[in-house]
Motif scaffolding. Structure first.
Motif, PDB file in Angstrom:
ATOM      1  N   GLU A 184    -151.335 -29.841   5.186  1.00 27.77           N
ATOM      2  CA  GLU A 184    -149.916 -29.498   5.180  1.00 27.77           C
ATOM      3  C   GLU A 184    -149.240 -29.991   3.902  1.00 27.77           C
ATOM      4  OE1 GLU A 184    -148.969 -27.365   7.224  1.00 27.77           O
ATOM      5  OE2 GLU A 184    -150.840 -27.487   8.358  1.00 27.77           O
ATOM      6  N   PHE A 185    -149.708 -31.112   3.391  1.00 25.50           N
ATOM      7  CA  PHE A 185    -149.167 -31.635   2.139  1.00 25.50           C
ATOM      8  C   PHE A 185    -149.413 -30.632   1.009  1.00 25.50           C
ATOM      9  CE2 PHE A 185    -148.853 -35.002  -1.212  1.00 25.50           C
ATOM     10  CZ  PHE A 185    -147.607 -35.464  -0.849  1.00 25.50           C
ATOM     11  N   ALA A 196    -141.504 -35.072   2.470  1.00 21.87           N
ATOM     12  CA  ALA A 196    -142.666 -35.309   3.334  1.00 21.87           C
ATOM     13  C   ALA A 196    -142.640 -36.722   3.891  1.00 21.87           C
ATOM     14  CB  ALA A 196    -143.957 -35.053   2.565  1.00 21.87           C
ATOM     15  N   VAL A 244    -140.440 -37.232   6.787  1.00 22.91           N
ATOM     16  CA  VAL A 244    -140.860 -36.581   8.021  1.00 22.91           C
ATOM     17  C   VAL A 244    -142.069 -37.279   8.630  1.00 22.91           C
ATOM     18  CG1 VAL A 244    -142.010 -34.497   8.841  1.00 22.91           C
ATOM     19  CG2 VAL A 244    -139.889 -34.320   7.572  1.00 22.91           C
ATOM     20  N   SER A 245    -142.960 -37.782   7.795  1.00 26.04           N
ATOM     21  CA  SER A 245    -144.195 -38.347   8.311  1.00 26.04           C
ATOM     22  C   SER A 245    -144.734 -39.392   7.342  1.00 26.04           C
ATOM     23  CB  SER A 245    -145.222 -37.222   8.479  1.00 26.04           C
ATOM     24  OG  SER A 245    -146.481 -37.768   8.785  1.00 26.04           O
ATOM     25  N   PRO A 246    -145.093 -40.573   7.859  1.00 25.03           N
ATOM     26  CA  PRO A 246    -145.587 -41.621   6.958  1.00 25.03           C
ATOM     27  C   PRO A 246    -146.934 -41.266   6.338  1.00 25.03           C
ATOM     28  CG  PRO A 246    -145.741 -42.322   9.248  1.00 25.03           C
ATOM     29  CD  PRO A 246    -145.019 -41.017   9.253  1.00 25.03           C
ATOM     30  N   PRO A 274    -148.698 -37.914   5.728  1.00 25.23           N
ATOM     31  CA  PRO A 274    -148.741 -36.459   5.885  1.00 25.23           C
ATOM     32  C   PRO A 274    -150.172 -35.945   5.855  1.00 25.23           C
ATOM     33  CG  PRO A 274    -147.340 -37.125   4.033  1.00 25.23           C
ATOM     34  CD  PRO A 274    -148.120 -38.332   4.459  1.00 25.23           C
ATOM     35  N   SER A 275    -150.435 -34.963   6.688  1.00 25.25           N
ATOM     36  CA  SER A 275    -151.752 -34.314   6.715  1.00 25.25           C
ATOM     37  C   SER A 275    -152.055 -33.674   5.370  1.00 25.25           C
ATOM     38  CB  SER A 275    -151.739 -33.255   7.809  1.00 25.25           C
ATOM     39  OG  SER A 275    -152.294 -32.042   7.353  1.00 25.25           O
TER      40      SER A 275
END
Lengths: 423, 423
Positions: A65-66, A54, A57-59, A61-62
């Motif tokens: 979605e996490f 995670a 992909v993204s600093p 994360p939502s």
């Protein structure tokens, strides 16, 4: 023979061998005539690996979605565990948190259980199956989104299911033999506790004992579900946590249940606070507006000459930065002199309902620390707990000294840590 | 601008970089004004790793639990993809097959889609989100258990969602630039096909072309959903598969769409079958009772002197053993002489609706093989396809010779294979 809920942590199902070992133990309980519901965590490092992905992909994360991501971990372990059980000739079915009826609020990553509607689980075990349930996860009541329960979530799932299914006991399998009178990694002669009350266990959990989390014990106490904490690696009896001792458990409660320590906190001192009404309130309103929880609080006696006092409190190190900047911003309004931040502290706590009626406990505690040359920086007490803050460097010596002083030392080395750290 | 369903295979989302690349492409489609629904497979080798774990735990994993296990793969990729999209400043939500309303029968590991009720997806995209849906999975209508769709399942999920949502197009992103006139790994001068009819694509798929599976094309044809097969690595236009060419697609269909080959089949010859009514029926009843599917069938002309004939057929190599033992068992009843098994064969197929009206096609095909010195062992034809069986060793030469003979060779080398193999 009634219904048993068993919970296995990540270190117990770290690999295929672990899963097969756990499957055997589950089948034993079934053979003994119990209905069995199993709650399982993700395998060993799975969760860390998913978190790592995670982060790539993204600093940030939502949350939704996490949770969707992390819940893949239990999906893997529970399916494998069901396969392993079927391979031993017994019927098993796995269920996600959602399928098991674990209903939560919508706060992703640290959802709270609102309700458990275990219709499918009941149906499955009544049909003769062993039901395997994903720990740590649920489904939100309003949006039907997948949620996770945060730290200690699998234990909480287990206790919540045990309550909803009216289980005889909730067995929490982990990588130690039970709850000890002190952390066995620090005190070699720590003794396994055979029985401990919910009350004492709650104090130990909030004082740094990591075997059971406060949240899970609180849930068990509310619904009066006995917990049996034991090792999935050995066949030994573990520690019973319940309202009253049962069966062959010791009838009399020890004066002192154990010594806990915690090095995860930091201390903030607000220096030179004007000693007048409303000042402390202003400080702690600032902290609470920043949504931070504090632990111990001590206010020094005001120096008559200056009319100024110091206020110290402890809080999780992870919240330290946030607290310091909130207070800095509020400094002009509150009007203190300066802030001091200290993360080289440890908290040592002595827990036991027996201290209510044993006035000598506090004195013995302080003497033990003093004899060991450990300096006390803060003190806080509840009816069944005394906690002190010391230098972090002194923590091991302090714990050992207190443990010995209260006669908790075992004659032999009892404690074995089998695997990694459970979740 | 209407609704687009995009499907990305495992090789397109093999790692964090791949996921970020795919996220950018998805956001582009959204920026162009489309509503976007994305179907995603499990990352790269995830599925193989999960299968490996299952094998370590149980030699014959239960279908239900195997599906529970495998679906963890898409859960990971879809959550990460949603995070990556949100990181680009667009809203995204991931949905499991069950949440997306993919309803299947209860045949675990190879479930069929019964219905798609995409209410949550519609709601999500109407609220401005990009919806990410787990491919390859659904939920069974009767038991509410998690199911998987088997081979090519993610493509089928995408087409089924496109149909249920009345999408403009279903874009299948893969690791090649589209459908080629032959396998580019065999024929360097294979040409990308700009447009191909459902009919020809179905024949190519069942003749060994692996870009799209028969099942997915069949679904698209039934609901008339145009498919655009293209690379997730390049920005090139790919191949449109539809009823009629649209927009700037070539208006006239080529006589020949392409040459497919297949080395996954074996040939069984039943030697010395009495040439009387009912014999062939008895042989193929035996095969069908064993639940095996066969492909080509050829019966030799009976030798007048003996009154015996040979019957040959092809079937997947993986079914070879089962077929041989079923026939062996039936030998006393059917009364043939012996069985021959040959797995060193290849099938080469020429596909094109144009061959209906071009009588010279068959002759050109056989001449090309003969000039290349390739011996033909079996022949079978449909209205728009000719297939022959040759030695496996001859397959590359045969495909190249036929490709050249029908003028399919490109002037340059066009085809690039980017990643691994998609699922």
């Amino acid at each position: 023979m009634g219904l048993v809920v068993q919970k296995y942590g990540g270190s117990s199902v770290a690999d295929a061998e672990g899963i097969k070992r756990v499957a055997k133990r589950i089948v034993e309980a079934k053979k003994n005539g119990h209905q069995v519901v199993v709650v399982v965590s993700a395998m060993g490092d799975t969760t860390d690996e998913l978190i790592d992905l995670a982060e790539q992909v993204s600093p940030i994360p939502s949350g939704r979605e996490f949770d969707m991501l992390l819940t893949a971990g239990e999906r893997i372990s529970m399916a494998l565990l069901a396969m392993a059980i079927k391979n031993l000739g017994h019927e098993a079915q796995s269920f996600t948190g959602s399928q098991a009826g674990v209903i939560t609020d919508s706060v992703h990553n640290k959802a709270r259980i609102i309700d458990v509607t275990p219709g499918r689980i009941r149906e499955s075990i009544d049909a003769g199956n062993i039901a395997i349930v994903a720990g740590f996860q649920g489904v939100s009541q309003d949006k039907k989104d997948i949620t996770t329960l945060g730290r200690g979530g699998s234990d909480t799932t287990a206790v919540a299911l045990a309550a909803a299914l009216d289980a005889e006991v909730c067995e929490i399998y982990t990588d130690v033999d039970g709850v000890f009178t002190a952390d066995p990694r620090v005190v070699k002669k720590a003794r396994k506790i055979d029985w401990i009350s919910f009350e004492d266990m709650l104090e130990l959990a909030s004082s740094g004992s990591k075997v059971l989390l406060h949240r899970c014990v609180e849930y068990a106490r509310r619904y009066n579900i006995p917990i049996h904490v034991r090792s999935s690696f050995s066949g030994l009896k573990g520690t019973w946590v319940s309202n009253e001792p049962q069966g062959d458990q010791p009838m009399e409660q020890a004066i002192i249940s154990g010594v806990a320590h915690d090095t995860s906190e930091a201390k903030i001192t607000v220096v030179g606070v004007p000693d007048k009404p409303g000042e402390a309130a202003a400080i702690f309103r600032t902290i609470s507006d920043a949504e931070l929880n504090i632990d111990m609080v001590v206010q020094n006696v005001s120096a008559a000459s200056t009319g100024l006092t110091d206020i110290s409190f402890t809080l999780p190190k992870t919240d330290g930065h946030k607290a310091m900047s909130a207070l800095s911003k509020a400094q002009p309004v509150i009007g203190f002199d300066s802030l001091r931040y200290d993360d080289q502290i440890a908290k040592i706590s002595l827990v036991g309902a027996g201290m209510r009626t044993n006035p000598g406990v506090t004195a013995t505690f302080f003497e033990a620390l003093s004899n060991a040359g450990v300096n006390i920086e803060l003190i806080s007490t509840s009816e069944i707990r005394i906690s002190v803050v010391t230098r972090a460097d002194d923590v091991k010596e302090a714990v050992r000294a207190v443990h010995t002083a209260f006669g908790l030392d075992s004659d032999s080395v009892e404690a074995v840590v089998y695997g990694g750290t459970g979740r």
